[in-house]
Scaffold this active site. Structure first.
Site, PDB file in Angstrom:
ATOM      1  N   LYS A 141      -9.498 102.571  16.517  1.00  0.00           N
ATOM      2  CA  LYS A 141     -10.305 101.753  15.627  1.00  0.00           C
ATOM      3  C   LYS A 141      -9.859 101.943  14.175  1.00  0.00           C
ATOM      4  CE  LYS A 141     -14.310 101.310  17.779  1.00  0.00           C
ATOM      5  NZ  LYS A 141     -15.538 101.987  18.226  1.00  0.00           N
ATOM      6  N   ARG A 192     -18.593 105.181  13.110  1.00  0.00           N
ATOM      7  CA  ARG A 192     -18.101 104.875  14.465  1.00  0.00           C
ATOM      8  C   ARG A 192     -17.084 105.923  14.901  1.00  0.00           C
ATOM      9  NH1 ARG A 192     -18.226  99.276  12.456  1.00  0.00           N
ATOM     10  NH2 ARG A 192     -19.227  97.963  14.018  1.00  0.00           N
ATOM     11  N   GLY A 249     -18.351 106.793  27.076  1.00  0.00           N
ATOM     12  CA  GLY A 249     -18.943 108.118  27.183  1.00  0.00           C
ATOM     13  C   GLY A 249     -18.934 108.850  25.863  1.00  0.00           C
ATOM     14  N   MET A 278     -19.735 108.892  21.619  1.00  0.00           N
ATOM     15  CA  MET A 278     -20.668 108.286  20.692  1.00  0.00           C
ATOM     16  C   MET A 278     -20.054 107.022  20.144  1.00  0.00           C
ATOM     17  SD  MET A 278     -22.393 109.946  17.411  1.00  0.00           S
ATOM     18  CE  MET A 278     -21.978 108.585  16.331  1.00  0.00           C
ATOM     19  N   ARG A 324      -8.225  91.143  17.146  1.00  0.00           N
ATOM     20  CA  ARG A 324      -7.451  91.714  18.258  1.00  0.00           C
ATOM     21  C   ARG A 324      -6.705  90.583  18.930  1.00  0.00           C
ATOM     22  NH1 ARG A 324     -13.005  93.238  21.407  1.00  0.00           N
ATOM     23  NH2 ARG A 324     -13.812  91.121  21.423  1.00  0.00           N
ATOM     24  N   HIS A 326      -2.865  91.606  57.074  1.00  0.00           N
ATOM     25  CA  HIS A 326      -2.141  90.535  57.756  1.00  0.00           C
ATOM     26  C   HIS A 326      -2.543  89.177  57.189  1.00  0.00           C
ATOM     27  CE1 HIS A 326      -1.562  87.548  61.002  1.00  0.00           C
ATOM     28  NE2 HIS A 326      -0.435  88.211  61.195  1.00  0.00           N
ATOM     29  N   ARG A 377      12.065  85.141  58.932  1.00  0.00           N
ATOM     30  CA  ARG A 377      11.573  85.824  60.138  1.00  0.00           C
ATOM     31  C   ARG A 377      11.689  84.887  61.317  1.00  0.00           C
ATOM     32  NH1 ARG A 377       7.343  87.874  56.143  1.00  0.00           N
ATOM     33  NH2 ARG A 377       7.405  85.643  55.769  1.00  0.00           N
ATOM     34  N   ARG A 381      16.479  87.360  59.873  1.00  0.00           N
ATOM     35  CA  ARG A 381      16.206  88.652  60.504  1.00  0.00           C
ATOM     36  C   ARG A 381      15.984  88.453  61.995  1.00  0.00           C
ATOM     37  NH1 ARG A 381      10.940  91.979  58.904  1.00  0.00           N
ATOM     38  NH2 ARG A 381       9.960  90.358  60.142  1.00  0.00           N
ATOM     39  N   GLU A 384      14.305 100.050  55.895  1.00  0.00           N
ATOM     40  CA  GLU A 384      12.842 100.114  55.930  1.00  0.00           C
ATOM     41  C   GLU A 384      12.374 101.362  56.661  1.00  0.00           C
ATOM     42  OE1 GLU A 384      11.260  96.785  58.203  1.00  0.00           O
ATOM     43  OE2 GLU A 384      13.063  96.698  59.421  1.00  0.00           O
ATOM     44  N   SER A 387      18.839  95.166  52.770  1.00  0.00           N
ATOM     45  CA  SER A 387      17.653  94.517  52.227  1.00  0.00           C
ATOM     46  C   SER A 387      16.495  95.482  52.410  1.00  0.00           C
ATOM     47  CB  SER A 387      17.389  93.203  52.964  1.00  0.00           C
ATOM     48  OG  SER A 387      16.203  92.620  52.473  1.00  0.00           O
ATOM     49  N   GLY A 422      13.128  96.742  53.028  1.00  0.00           N
ATOM     50  CA  GLY A 422      11.850  96.279  53.565  1.00  0.00           C
ATOM     51  C   GLY A 422      10.789  97.244  53.078  1.00  0.00           C
ATOM     52  N   CYS A 443      13.042  92.568  50.264  1.00  0.00           N
ATOM     53  CA  CYS A 443      12.353  91.429  50.858  1.00  0.00           C
ATOM     54  C   CYS A 443      10.925  91.773  51.238  1.00  0.00           C
ATOM     55  CB  CYS A 443      13.116  90.889  52.059  1.00  0.00           C
ATOM     56  SG  CYS A 443      13.200  92.047  53.429  1.00  0.00           S
ATOM     57  N   TYR A 498      19.151  91.179  44.120  1.00  0.00           N
ATOM     58  CA  TYR A 498      18.128  90.117  44.154  1.00  0.00           C
ATOM     59  C   TYR A 498      16.798  90.669  44.634  1.00  0.00           C
ATOM     60  CZ  TYR A 498      18.754  90.085  49.208  1.00  0.00           C
ATOM     61  OH  TYR A 498      18.805  90.461  50.517  1.00  0.00           O
TER      62      TYR A 498
END
Lengths: 912, 912
Positions: free
Chosen positions: A50, A120, A129, A131, A364, A480, A586, A642, A777, A796, A798, A864, A884
């Site tokens: 502040k 302040r 929490g 003052m 701000r 999922h 996939r 894949r 993976e 790649s 996973g 991926c 990538y």
């Protein structure tokens, strides 16, 4: 995680600096107090957030009420001295107070024209929490009269006084606030006042007396009527609040060092409620909804800040101030421009006009909508306020995601039944349905439906495809339902635990409302809201500014952006969004479609290799057609396909359903043939069933046990490529082997694939130079990357599975059960399935990158997992030097931006 | 895996050396042929295994039939030259042949007294699929007469000739063996001869003629009657067999380099069937069953090697030779001693006596029983043949394991019904029972039972405790049944797939025999046999030699050996076996016992913290008593107690059983209250059920969600310690937190434990300096070991789980489904749950060891997975510099030996 870690490091640095300074506690010549115009943003550790902010505004020449800041060092010294101000501090406070009095033209405690101040706290980090604020300090029975006289408003003066006593009692002296509130309520009842503002002067006088008594009784001492004593007490209380229980707990929780201390700001009070030439308001330098460049905000005459918020009177638009107080307006306009130029960003400002004089209380950086963020960044680039790199950093990748989805009309009134996780953005309205088959049937008949499930699994995918959106009661942002829905670009609210789904009765209850099958409701996947009935929505506006922004991102970024796409539609959409290839296609969703599933099941249940091959031969034309579609859609761009990954039982009927059916049929003794069929299927499912399917027979393990499956898939890819070649379409497939943990798995899979590719090439008389690579993976694959790279054209990562195995956490099980609580309780700084875990998963990736590249310098490296569309994760990928990232189509634009931002941050970014 | 890798590296090194040499192909002055006495064991790459071995014997001065070796370099040059011998090679063969003729006193092709030779291939590695042996080379119609005349045995000469033609046709010329076999059978039929040896001379003469015709017809050329052409053809055929299909496939499979080549050995034939002064036999320098020091073996007069094997006549014990041919016996005895001294190990020798002259054909290190191995090692140490270190390396740790279990009497006749995996050693006989409850009930009534299950799970543990042994139809050596049985030291045959278990009818069928509940059968966990009926067994003999051996191991080893023990009985037994502490005391088995399970279930199903605490309070006295028991049994030694680890649903009834019950009750509409109860339990189980429990809510995650469970356990440990202190028993518990993946998990668990320990210490007025550490069983823990070490007093590698997560392989699912096939097909060199995977898991452990120790030099490091009892894994632990290994009680002695061997192998052992 990155942000918190960086913040916490900063905090520690600041902390130790402060701690050193704390040793200065005894030196009276040390500088403990700074005038506002002596400080600035760079002194945040010493002056607190502040204090630094108000100093920065003062330094920018704005009309800020004058004041001074007592440093965090003083706080540390005070605490180290067990509650004694360090030598010299109070003398400096007195001197600065004298300066403040001179600047204000009033003196503290002057009965004729008193100076009032606010006190302040302000630590380097905003910290609940501690003052907070004491206003109107300096009021006493004597100065009250002076204030009343000066303002000509005794009611105002009395109200300010009773507020001061109340705040001082509660905050500085730590008294129980309840007796004060009760006394205020009683006074209002007696005076029949509706609001505090309706209290007449006599009532206020009584209240002041009553409050003074309450303070005396509560603290054991009379209310201090010496303004200097008030100030001394308030400063000590602010310092002490640093070690308050809540503040300590907050720092523990957020891992902020305990030795930072807090600063104290003492500032002249100004009043917007001194008549019709006074007022208060808030305004933005540009419209935070649209980004349009004009002052935007509102104000109230003769009011204090809290009145604007309270909404008792309707504020005026800021443009009205131009007519009401043209000079003040012009000055404000000038200040707004200066502030925006100073901070080089849109500002959100609070101001007060005291008798025609404008004071800036706070400024701000303004929060803004996604659309505004994009427009502002592009406008400020055009205005040459920002460089290209700066403009790119002004928009969050998630904001880009938001812009690509249909949204609830913000002006619509909605009845929110429940709020779940904003799992996949966008709004959808439709009839509730409770199983995937019915969703498919109704959708086929042209009905818009929303699939409602406790949670989804691969059996529900056809229903998800058919539905407008998905609602689940269980599961997290990476469940999922969420992952699949995001992949489809379909709205999804997941883990809405307040939604009690009753699958048997085909209904759900939420927020006291029952929604039955066929009844229409709405979900908002951008906010997680479940809404009653039909709601108006607005189309996403992909403005020219967004296109320009992403074009700039493309100029800057190094990482290519691929997409995860299983269908030609997905691929086309992603390509429109700028995808430069398919990083993950996939093949198992293709197996799930209704016309194939019977063959897939027959293939799985085959007793002999011959029977399996017969069924695979039936699947071959389907797969070939699938690949022709997606390769054509991505003509000229790489498509990484894949091979089959999930455990086979995912393609079979649900085990528990079968068990119930078999048990029922056995009880009923009625349908021996049906029973026999069900028993056979149950036996097959039980044979394939696994305790931990995630770690079971899947990925390349399937292909090594049933090589004919791999052979069929490789053949389909090769034949599709050859077919497209003949049509002069440039198909660029690459073949990816999943779940490799040992180089030998990849070597054998590769041999099998290559031999099939050679066969097809010979049969068709074409060359088929198709790259073959692997997912990384499994931790062991990363740890043995040097060996694996010798038989892989690409890696790649996973990171979904890698995160699961590195943490030993099953995503589906964990999110609802403990991961969310881990994040909520700060055991983990972030959900590692949302933001890549740099220390564990990232470190393992780093090993694989370094050793893989060393073994094979031309090894292509990508990611991926779901992380491929997440900004902080993309930053890690940039640091790791991947080639990538690949993500779901709708996240491609955001990923383009994130990749540019990561590039700008450089290889040693914030997460290093 | 380590072994294979090392072998394959050696192969590669040898291969490239040979490849270089291959370039020498054109140099006629290069040495292509070595006399036997020019070589030795160190020339294995050049002379092949067989050539090097026979050279070593020759060099040791033994009466080996003379001969020479054509080098692997010659083979490579031959193959590179497309089937032309390298320049100079044949000249050298001729020269060596002349030398051989001189040594033998006979010439090849001499019609009067022909030299016959054998031609054998011999690569650096024994390799099936390569040309093996051609005997009697040199026979022609002319030399046949000479042999007949010299031996005075025309039948013998004819039989040798027909064997030669048959072998030459089949092996050298690659003809179909079937016509030869058919012709032999027909001749035997015609002559009414029972065996080949019964064929009279005329029949043999006809057969020789017929065989010659078969060769002519099959190869298109007449049978070569020039012995030098025979030799040249045979050598070329051996060279060519290196590139035979089966040989290539074998090398592919075993990853042996293709450029090593094979050597060819040409050796004079000797005959043991030249009358009563000839003979042949096999003998050991010491008794391979008992280790006793005397010649042990048998021989036959007037016989060839294959006659001994064929068992037509009963051989004489070798001691009988002393009377029959005292000089030969003395010479043989001398040679045996020399061989044992030369190789410094017990030898298994083949010899032939040709007309009173002794020839040594082969010697190799003798296989021996576990008991013999121990005795021989100790005897040879006493005889000062071996050093202490060498003696220690002469016994396999698994042999020590074997010595500690009751075994099937080797002389008993048994009916083997099926053979499964030798999952936990020892023999057991008992009544078949098919569920744990019945096993417990019968055992309580004093009946010996064997628990038969398809596979076991934690619900079966009380039945396993009650049973004499366990038989499962599914699962591998590290399945639940195997691991738990080994832990209990109880015999177990696992994964006996031929055993068709019918749980409903309470019976199993195997080997055509049906065993019903209550019928007695036997299992042999040391061999995997399932045996009909009751079988005599022999008690384990822990001889004084074993004690001496282990004492020596203790002097040598650096690693301490702890045990995994959950009960005082286990702990006491392990302590007798030399355990120096408990490395893993699991607390969940304690929860499974009948008197506690109801409280455990009520605790799990509790809706409120208060109810949970009420149930935990009931469990506290049980746990305290458990800990008092085990801490007392291990007084003075550390006991590392792991806090509760498994997912909670393991303590609840089986889901599928409940689902069936609920479905049945619903169909029957008869017992509403029972239905309601079952439904409630089912709902609870479904709430807790997980898709991948291995990666779910377990380990420290449980304790962080339900801190009251940890608090109860910590209190039980603390109170047990305090109680024992008062009894002046030196209890040394340490507390281990499972499944930590993030330092914050351990930090918070530790705070919770410490606060409980402090409470108890204050209450009881004692000091409780109890170490707190963590399992390292999650990859992320290893990757962030530096951070975790800062809040851990010790690390204990849980390599079971670590292997599961590093490989992404669920042990229980994988072993039956694909892991065994992976090993069988050579995708993995070994099952990583049996032998620690050095490249993946070991590497990760290495990271944790290095970074953990760096962060905290006094960090104590151990392993408590099943690998802690496995020799090759212990070698890796030694190299990693761990402080201790921990294994099940019965593996402690073997582990002591393995630790000594690992220490001897040194930090850069074979697995480096």
């Amino acid at each position: 995680m990155a942000v918190k870690t960086a913040a916490s490091q900063r905090a520690r640095r600041a902390g130790s600096a402060a701690a050193e300074a704390g040793a200065l506690g005894g030196r009276a010549d040390h500088k403990w107090v700074y005038r506002f115009d002596e400080g600035g943003q760079e002194m945040r550790a010493l002056l607190g957030g502040k204090g630094a902010g108000v100093a920065e505004m003062t330094r920018a020449g704005l009309p800020v009420p004058p004041g001074f800041t007592i440093t965090t060092e003083a706080c540390i010294a005070y605490l180290a001295n067990r509650g004694t101000f360090p030598a010299g501090m109070w003398v400096q406070v007195e001197a600065h107070l004298a300066g403040l009095e001179a600047a204000a033209g009033r003196r503290l405690g002057d009965p004729a024209d008193p100076l009032l101040v606010s006190v302040r706290s302000g630590a380097a980090f905003s910290m609940p929490g501690m003052m907070d604020t004491v206003l109107n300090l300096g009021l006493t029975p004597e100065t009250l009269e002076g204030l009343a006289a000066r303002t000509g408003d005794r009611r105002f003066a009395l109200d300010a006084y009773r507020r001061f006593i109340q705040l001082f009692g509660k905050i500085v002296l730590g008294l129980d606030p309840e007796p004060f509130d009760l006394a205020l309520e009683a006074a209002k009842r007696r005076a029949r006042a509706k609001t505090d503002a309706d209290l007449p002067v006599p009532a206020l006088e009584g209240l002041v007396a009553e409050f003074r008594t309450l303070v005396h009784r509560g603290s054991g001492r009379p209310f201090p009527d010496d303004p200097r004593e008030q100030l001394r007490t308030a400063i000590g209380a602010v310092f002490g609040s640093w070690n308050g229980r809540r503040a300590i707990a907050y720092r523990e929780y957020n891992r902020i060092a305990h030795d930072l201390g807090t600063a104290v700001n003492v500032q002249m009070m100004v009043f917007g409620n001194m008549g019709q030439t006074s007022g208060t308001g808030v305004a933005f330098t540009r419209d935070p909804s649209t980004g349009q460049r004009h002052l935007y905000g509102e104000y109230l005459l003769n009011a204090q800040g809290e009145d604007v918020v309270a909404g008792i009177r309707t504020p005026q638009p800021i443009s009205a101030l131009k007519r009401a107080m043209p000079e003040v307006y012009r000055e404000f306009e000038r200040i707004a421009q200066r502030l925006e130029a100073h901070y080089r960003d849109v500002q959100d400002m609070e101001f007060t006009i005291e008798r025609g004089r404008l004071f800036m209380l706070q400024t701000r950086t303004a929060k803004r909508t996604a659309a505004a963020a994009v427009r502002i960044a592009m406008d400020m680039l055009s205005e040459q306020t920002l460089s290209r790199e700066e403009a790119l950093q002004r928009v969050e990748p998630e904001q880009v995601d938001q812009l690509l989805h249909r949204a609830i009309d913000p002006s619509a009134r909605v009845q929110v039944l429940a709020t779940g996780l904003a799992a996949s953005p966008g709004a959808a309205t439709g009839q509730a349905v409770f199983d995937a088959d019915r969703a498919q049937a109704l959708a086929a008949a042209g009905t818009a439906v929303i699939l409602v499930r406790v949670e989804t699994n691969p059996d529900d995918v056809h229903g998800m495809i058919a539905a407008e959106g998905v609602l689940t009661a269980r599961g997290g942002r990476t469940s999922h339902a969420a992952v699949v829905a995001r992949g489809m670009g379909k709205p999804c609210v997941a883990g809405a635990e307040e939604v009690a789904v009753d699958l048997r009765r085909r209904r759900f209850v939420a927020g006291g409302v029952t929604v039955r099958e066929g009844e229409v409701f709405t979900i908002d996947g951008s906010t997680g809201r479940v809404i009653a009935g039909r709601v108006a929505t607005v189309e996403p506006s992909v403005s020219g500014d967004l296109r320009r922004l992403l074009g700039l991102a493309d100029q800057v970024r190094r990482l290519r952006v691929f997409t995860n796409a299983d269908t030609p539609e997905d691929a086309r959409r992603a390509r429109q969004f700028g995808a430069q290839g398919v990083g993950l296609c996939r093949t198992e969703h293709m197996f799930m479609e209704a016309d194939r599933l019977p063959h897939v099941q027959a293939m799985i249940l085959a007793d002999t290799v011959e029977e399996r091959q017969r069924q695979l031969a039936k699947l071959l034309p389907f797969q070939r057609q699938d690949f022709i579609g997606i390769l054509e859609a991505m003509a000229g761009l790489p498509v990484i396909i894949r091979l089959i990954d999930p455990p086979l039982h995912e393609f079979l009927p649900n085990h528990d359903d079968l068990l119930v059916e078999v048990t029922r049929l056995r009880e009923r003794h009625g349908a021996p043939r049906r029973l026999e069929r069900a028993e056979r299927m149950l036996a097959a499912v039980e044979r394939l069933r696994e305790q931990n399917p995630m770690l079971g027979l899947r990925g390349c393990r399937l292909g090594l046990l049933f090589p004919e499956i791999i052979a069929m898939q490789a053949r389909a890819i090769a034949e599709a490529t050859a077919t497209l070649r003949q049509r002069r379409v440039r198909a660029m497939p690459e073949i990816m082997v999943p779940l490799v943990g040992h180089v030998e798995e990849l070597r054998r899979s590769r041999q099998l694939i290559e031999s099939t590719l050679h066969d097809v090439a010979r049969e068709q008389g074409v060359r088929l130079p198709i790259k073959i690579g692997t997912m990384i993976e499994v931790p062991r694959a990363a740890l043995t990357a040097a060996a694996i790279a010798q038989v892989a054209d690409f890696f790649s990562f996973g990171t979904n599975d890698l995160t699961q195995t590195v943490f030993a956490v099953s995503r589906d099980d964990a999110e609802g059960k403990f991961l969310n609580r881990y994040v909520a309780e700060g055991i983990l700084a972030a959900n590692p399935f949302e933001h890549l875990d740099a220390d564990g998963v990232g470190r393992l990736m780093g090993i694989a990158v370094a050793e893989g590249r060393q073994a094979r310098p031309d090894l292509e490296l990508g990611i991926c997992g779901e992380h491929g569309g997440d900004g902080p994760s993309i930053a890690i990928c940039e640091q790791l030097g991947l080639d990538y990232v690949s993500c779901s189509p709708f996240r491609v634009p955001g990923a383009r931006l994130a990749a540019a931002q990561a590039r700008i941050a450089g290889p040693r970014g914030s997460t290093a």
